[in-house]
Design a protein around this motif. Structure first.
Motif, mmCIF file in Angstrom:
data_model
loop_
_atom_site.group_PDB
_atom_site.id
_atom_site.type_symbol
_atom_site.label_atom_id
_atom_site.label_comp_id
_atom_site.label_asym_id
_atom_site.label_seq_id
_atom_site.Cartn_x
_atom_site.Cartn_y
_atom_site.Cartn_z
ATOM 1 N N LYS A 42 64.470 49.119 12.179
ATOM 2 C CA LYS A 42 63.485 50.112 11.744
ATOM 3 C C LYS A 42 63.392 50.242 10.229
ATOM 4 O O LYS A 42 64.378 50.068 9.515
ATOM 5 N N GLY A 44 62.898 52.975 7.602
ATOM 6 C CA GLY A 44 62.877 54.417 7.380
ATOM 7 C C GLY A 44 62.380 54.695 5.972
ATOM 8 O O GLY A 44 61.196 54.893 5.735
ATOM 9 N N CYS A 45 63.306 54.646 5.021
ATOM 10 C CA CYS A 45 62.957 54.978 3.632
ATOM 11 C C CYS A 45 62.435 53.768 2.862
ATOM 12 O O CYS A 45 61.712 53.911 1.890
ATOM 13 N N HIS A 47 64.146 52.201 0.891
ATOM 14 C CA HIS A 47 64.763 52.337 -0.437
ATOM 15 C C HIS A 47 66.280 52.353 -0.384
ATOM 16 O O HIS A 47 66.936 52.865 -1.291
ATOM 17 N N GLY A 48 66.857 51.883 0.704
ATOM 18 C CA GLY A 48 68.318 51.805 0.746
ATOM 19 C C GLY A 48 69.031 53.124 0.957
ATOM 20 O O GLY A 48 70.221 53.232 0.669
ATOM 21 N N GLN A 49 68.324 54.120 1.467
ATOM 22 C CA GLN A 49 68.953 55.441 1.530
ATOM 23 C C GLN A 49 69.204 55.981 2.926
ATOM 24 O O GLN A 49 69.859 57.004 3.071
ATOM 25 N N CYS A 50 68.667 55.325 3.966
ATOM 26 C CA CYS A 50 68.785 55.946 5.298
ATOM 27 C C CYS A 50 69.578 55.104 6.305
ATOM 28 O O CYS A 50 70.053 55.633 7.301
ATOM 29 N N GLY A 51 69.672 53.816 6.091
ATOM 30 C CA GLY A 51 70.435 52.954 6.996
ATOM 31 C C GLY A 51 69.687 52.502 8.244
ATOM 32 O O GLY A 51 70.232 51.739 9.047
ATOM 33 N N CYS A 53 67.535 50.367 8.648
ATOM 34 C CA CYS A 53 67.241 48.923 8.636
ATOM 35 C C CYS A 53 68.502 48.069 8.702
ATOM 36 O O CYS A 53 68.429 46.864 8.446
ATOM 37 N N CYS A 65 66.369 46.335 3.994
ATOM 38 C CA CYS A 65 65.211 46.661 3.143
ATOM 39 C C CYS A 65 65.488 46.338 1.683
ATOM 40 O O CYS A 65 64.558 46.170 0.906
HETATM 41 FE FE1 FES Z 1 66.189 53.184 4.761
HETATM 42 FE FE2 FES Z 1 66.516 50.534 4.569
HETATM 43 S S1 FES Z 1 64.891 51.575 5.506
HETATM 44 S S2 FES Z 1 67.913 52.063 4.025
#
Ligand code: FES
Ligand code: FES
Length: 161
Positions: A42, A44-45, A47-51, A53, A65
């Motif tokens: 998936k 999500g952000c 930007h490396g902040q939600c995990g 992906c 991501c």
């Molecule tokens: Fe959120 Fe990669 S989409 S960390």
């Protein structure tokens, strides 16, 4: 200045070899989702902040991501589509079901891939350590207690890979 050229890269994804043509700025996440139609991972952000992906690259968890697909030329990637053994769910998949460890399910593929990687790292022994090492994977639905319960069950049961 010449326009950047697409590059042909090779990825082993869920044990299948794929060649794909990607521009240099395409993320591994977009390569998986848009070139290979593996939409279990998936965004999500972005930007490396939600995990959301998180996938496994050569057995280690990575944030797809923030990873360029061209950097992973020749690598083996496992996504949520590849963690089960045929019809048999991965122990973490079963434990997530048993512990109601999701609501909307959007974070779940990333949580499971991250947990597989985290267990493989062998650093977490206690519940507090598991929480800490899984803290990069956010769950907006508040299913965190079930998520940690599920991971602890697999770790304590010794049935993980
Ligand atoms: Fe959120 Fe990669 S989409 S960390
Ligand atoms: Fe909805 Fe985690 S289950 S974000």
């Amino acid at each position: 200045m010449a326009a950047p050229q697409a590059r042909v890269i090779s990825l082993h994804v869920n044990k299948e070899k794929h060649s794909l043509q990607v521009l240099p700025w395409v993320s591994l996440l977009d390569a998986l989702r848009e070139h290979l139609q593996l939409t279990g991972t998936k965004k999500g952000c972005d930007h490396g902040q939600c995990g959301a992906c998180t996938v496994l690259c050569d057995g280690k968890r990575i944030i797809s991501c923030l990873t360029l697909a061209v950097m992973k030329d020749g690598s083996s990637i496992t996504t949520i589509e590849g963690v089960a053994e045929g019809e048999k769910l991965h122990p973490l998949q079963q434990a997530f079901i048993d512990h109601d460890a999701f609501q909307c399910g959007y974070c779940t593929p990333g949580q499971i891939c991250s947990a597989i990687g985290m267990i493989g790292e062998g650093k977490a022994r206690t519940r507090a350590e598991v929480k800490e090492l899984m803290s990069g994977n956010l769950c907006r639905c508040g299913a965190n207690i079930g998520i940690i319960d599920a991971i602890m069950e697999v770790m304590e049961g010794g049935t993980h890979e």
